[in-house]
Design a protein around this motif. Structure first.
Motif, PDB file in Angstrom:
ATOM      1  N   GLU A 184     -38.908  26.848 -30.249  1.00 58.37           N
ATOM      2  CA  GLU A 184     -39.791  28.019 -30.346  1.00 58.37           C
ATOM      3  C   GLU A 184     -39.674  28.941 -29.136  1.00 58.37           C
ATOM      4  OE1 GLU A 184     -43.791  26.720 -31.066  1.00 58.37           O
ATOM      5  OE2 GLU A 184     -43.146  25.331 -32.627  1.00 58.37           O
ATOM      6  N   MET A 185     -39.383  28.374 -27.977  1.00 57.77           N
ATOM      7  CA  MET A 185     -39.308  29.129 -26.728  1.00 57.77           C
ATOM      8  C   MET A 185     -37.878  29.039 -26.186  1.00 57.77           C
ATOM      9  SD  MET A 185     -41.433  28.363 -23.212  1.00 57.77           S
ATOM     10  CE  MET A 185     -40.775  26.713 -23.057  1.00 57.77           C
ATOM     11  N   LEU A 186     -37.350  30.145 -25.666  1.00 58.87           N
ATOM     12  CA  LEU A 186     -35.986  30.150 -25.137  1.00 58.87           C
ATOM     13  C   LEU A 186     -35.870  29.260 -23.905  1.00 58.87           C
ATOM     14  CD1 LEU A 186     -35.279  33.942 -25.551  1.00 58.87           C
ATOM     15  CD2 LEU A 186     -34.280  32.073 -26.893  1.00 58.87           C
ATOM     16  N   HIS A 187     -34.816  28.466 -23.889  1.00 56.69           N
ATOM     17  CA  HIS A 187     -34.555  27.547 -22.780  1.00 56.69           C
ATOM     18  C   HIS A 187     -34.088  28.346 -21.562  1.00 56.69           C
ATOM     19  CE1 HIS A 187     -32.968  24.223 -20.482  1.00 56.69           C
ATOM     20  NE2 HIS A 187     -33.410  23.370 -21.389  1.00 56.69           N
ATOM     21  N   PRO A 188     -34.642  28.093 -20.379  1.00 53.30           N
ATOM     22  CA  PRO A 188     -34.225  28.833 -19.177  1.00 53.30           C
ATOM     23  C   PRO A 188     -32.726  28.748 -18.899  1.00 53.30           C
ATOM     24  CG  PRO A 188     -36.211  27.579 -18.733  1.00 53.30           C
ATOM     25  CD  PRO A 188     -35.745  27.167 -20.103  1.00 53.30           C
ATOM     26  N   ALA A 189     -32.121  27.601 -19.131  1.00 56.97           N
ATOM     27  CA  ALA A 189     -30.685  27.465 -18.864  1.00 56.97           C
ATOM     28  C   ALA A 189     -29.855  28.324 -19.812  1.00 56.97           C
ATOM     29  CB  ALA A 189     -30.262  26.006 -18.960  1.00 56.97           C
ATOM     30  N   MET A 190     -30.352  28.543 -21.009  1.00 57.43           N
ATOM     31  CA  MET A 190     -29.642  29.406 -21.953  1.00 57.43           C
ATOM     32  C   MET A 190     -29.586  30.834 -21.420  1.00 57.43           C
ATOM     33  SD  MET A 190     -30.460  30.010 -25.946  1.00 57.43           S
ATOM     34  CE  MET A 190     -29.399  31.034 -26.948  1.00 57.43           C
ATOM     35  N   LEU A 191     -30.663  31.277 -20.790  1.00 61.60           N
ATOM     36  CA  LEU A 191     -30.704  32.623 -20.223  1.00 61.60           C
ATOM     37  C   LEU A 191     -29.865  32.707 -18.951  1.00 61.60           C
ATOM     38  CD1 LEU A 191     -34.480  33.435 -20.740  1.00 61.60           C
ATOM     39  CD2 LEU A 191     -32.560  33.718 -22.330  1.00 61.60           C
ATOM     40  N   SER A 192     -29.852  31.640 -18.172  1.00 61.27           N
ATOM     41  CA  SER A 192     -29.079  31.622 -16.925  1.00 61.27           C
ATOM     42  C   SER A 192     -27.585  31.713 -17.184  1.00 61.27           C
ATOM     43  CB  SER A 192     -29.381  30.354 -16.132  1.00 61.27           C
ATOM     44  OG  SER A 192     -30.715  30.351 -15.715  1.00 61.27           O
ATOM     45  N   ARG A 193     -27.161  31.322 -18.367  1.00 63.71           N
ATOM     46  CA  ARG A 193     -25.737  31.354 -18.707  1.00 63.71           C
ATOM     47  C   ARG A 193     -25.148  32.761 -18.579  1.00 63.71           C
ATOM     48  NH1 ARG A 193     -21.978  31.866 -22.549  1.00 63.71           N
ATOM     49  NH2 ARG A 193     -20.387  30.277 -22.676  1.00 63.71           N
ATOM     50  N   ALA A 194     -26.001  33.776 -18.657  1.00 60.62           N
ATOM     51  CA  ALA A 194     -25.515  35.154 -18.519  1.00 60.62           C
ATOM     52  C   ALA A 194     -24.727  35.333 -17.232  1.00 60.62           C
ATOM     53  CB  ALA A 194     -26.683  36.133 -18.574  1.00 60.62           C
ATOM     54  N   SER A 195     -25.112  34.624 -16.177  1.00 59.57           N
ATOM     55  CA  SER A 195     -24.421  34.761 -14.891  1.00 59.57           C
ATOM     56  C   SER A 195     -22.972  34.270 -14.969  1.00 59.57           C
ATOM     57  CB  SER A 195     -25.167  34.008 -13.795  1.00 59.57           C
ATOM     58  OG  SER A 195     -25.082  32.619 -14.001  1.00 59.57           O
ATOM     59  N   ALA A 196     -22.692  33.366 -15.879  1.00 61.64           N
ATOM     60  CA  ALA A 196     -21.340  32.819 -16.000  1.00 61.64           C
ATOM     61  C   ALA A 196     -20.441  33.664 -16.893  1.00 61.64           C
ATOM     62  CB  ALA A 196     -21.400  31.393 -16.554  1.00 61.64           C
ATOM     63  N   VAL A 197     -21.036  34.443 -17.778  1.00 64.49           N
ATOM     64  CA  VAL A 197     -20.204  35.141 -18.767  1.00 64.49           C
ATOM     65  C   VAL A 197     -20.164  36.654 -18.611  1.00 64.49           C
ATOM     66  CG1 VAL A 197     -20.415  33.289 -20.459  1.00 64.49           C
ATOM     67  CG2 VAL A 197     -22.060  35.160 -20.499  1.00 64.49           C
ATOM     68  N   ILE A 198     -20.931  37.215 -17.689  1.00 68.02           N
ATOM     69  CA  ILE A 198     -20.942  38.678 -17.598  1.00 68.02           C
ATOM     70  C   ILE A 198     -19.708  39.237 -16.876  1.00 68.02           C
ATOM     71  CG2 ILE A 198     -22.318  38.966 -15.503  1.00 68.02           C
ATOM     72  CD1 ILE A 198     -23.851  41.196 -17.184  1.00 68.02           C
ATOM     73  N   LEU A 199     -19.211  38.592 -15.821  1.00 62.09           N
ATOM     74  CA  LEU A 199     -18.019  39.111 -15.135  1.00 62.09           C
ATOM     75  C   LEU A 199     -16.796  39.149 -16.052  1.00 62.09           C
ATOM     76  CD1 LEU A 199     -18.174  37.786 -11.466  1.00 62.09           C
ATOM     77  CD2 LEU A 199     -18.294  40.152 -12.241  1.00 62.09           C
ATOM     78  N   PRO A 200     -16.582  38.142 -16.902  1.00 64.92           N
ATOM     79  CA  PRO A 200     -15.439  38.226 -17.816  1.00 64.92           C
ATOM     80  C   PRO A 200     -15.563  39.315 -18.885  1.00 64.92           C
ATOM     81  CG  PRO A 200     -16.033  35.942 -17.456  1.00 64.92           C
ATOM     82  CD  PRO A 200     -17.132  36.783 -16.860  1.00 64.92           C
ATOM     83  N   THR A 201     -16.707  40.003 -18.965  1.00 63.82           N
ATOM     84  CA  THR A 201     -16.779  41.169 -19.853  1.00 63.82           C
ATOM     85  C   THR A 201     -16.169  42.398 -19.184  1.00 63.82           C
ATOM     86  OG1 THR A 201     -18.969  41.944 -19.134  1.00 63.82           O
ATOM     87  CG2 THR A 201     -18.907  40.306 -20.923  1.00 63.82           C
TER      88      THR A 201
END
Length: 134
Positions: free
Chosen positions: A44-61
C-alpha cells in the motif's frame, strides 16, 4: 545515442534529465518480489529503497558507461511516505567530480517529487566511482 561518461562531461552536465518513477501496483509488486520484501505495508505504501533506486539509474539516462559504475554511498532524507500509484519524478544534478588514487568519482543531488502536490518526498545525495584506475 548518449555520450560516453567523462569527468568533463559530468562537470558540464548541469541538470540531469527528469526521470518518472513507475509506482504502479504491478511495478511495485515486481520490485517487492525481486527484493524479497514481504512486509504487507509495502503493498500500500511505497518502499523507501524503491525510491532511493533513482540515484543509481539517473546518470545512465544522460551518459553511457563503458565499464562498471561502483556505488560508493547514499545519504537519504525522507520527508513523507506516499501510497502505491502516486506519480513521482526524480530530478537532480551532478554536484562534484573529482579524482582520487587514479579513480574518477562523481556526486549527485536528487529529489523525488510528488507530481500531484509538488512536495519533496525524498532528498538523495549519491557518490559513485565512474572510472576505475587502469
Amino acid at each position: 545515442m548518449l555520450p560516453p561518461v567523462s569527468a568533463e562531461g559530468l562537470r558540464e552536465a548541469g541538470a540531469l534529465p527528469s526521470m518518472v518513477i513507475d509506482t504502479s501496483p504491478p511495478a511495485v509488486e515486481h520490485w517487492l518480489a525481486e527484493h524479497g520484501e514481504d512486509d504487507g505495508r509495502f503493498t500500500e505504501m511505497l518502499h523507501p529503497a524503491m525510491l532511493s533506486r533513482a540515484s543509481a539509474v539517473i546518470l545512465p539516462t544522460r551518459f553511457t558507461f563503458d565499464g562498471p559504475r561502483i556505488h560508493r554511498g547514499l545519504r537519504s532524507a525522507f520527508h513523507a511516505t506516499r501510497p502505491v500509484g502516486t506519480p513521482l519524478t526524480a530530478r537532480g544534478r551532478v554536484t562534484r567530480v573529482w579524482d582520487h588514487n587514479g579513480h574518477g568519482y562523481v556526486s549527485s543531488e536528487l529529489v523525488v517529487v510528488d507530481d500531484n502536490t509538488h512536495d519533496v518526498v525524498v532528498h538523495l545525495h549519491s557518490e559513485s566511482i565512474h572510472r576505475l584506475r587502469v
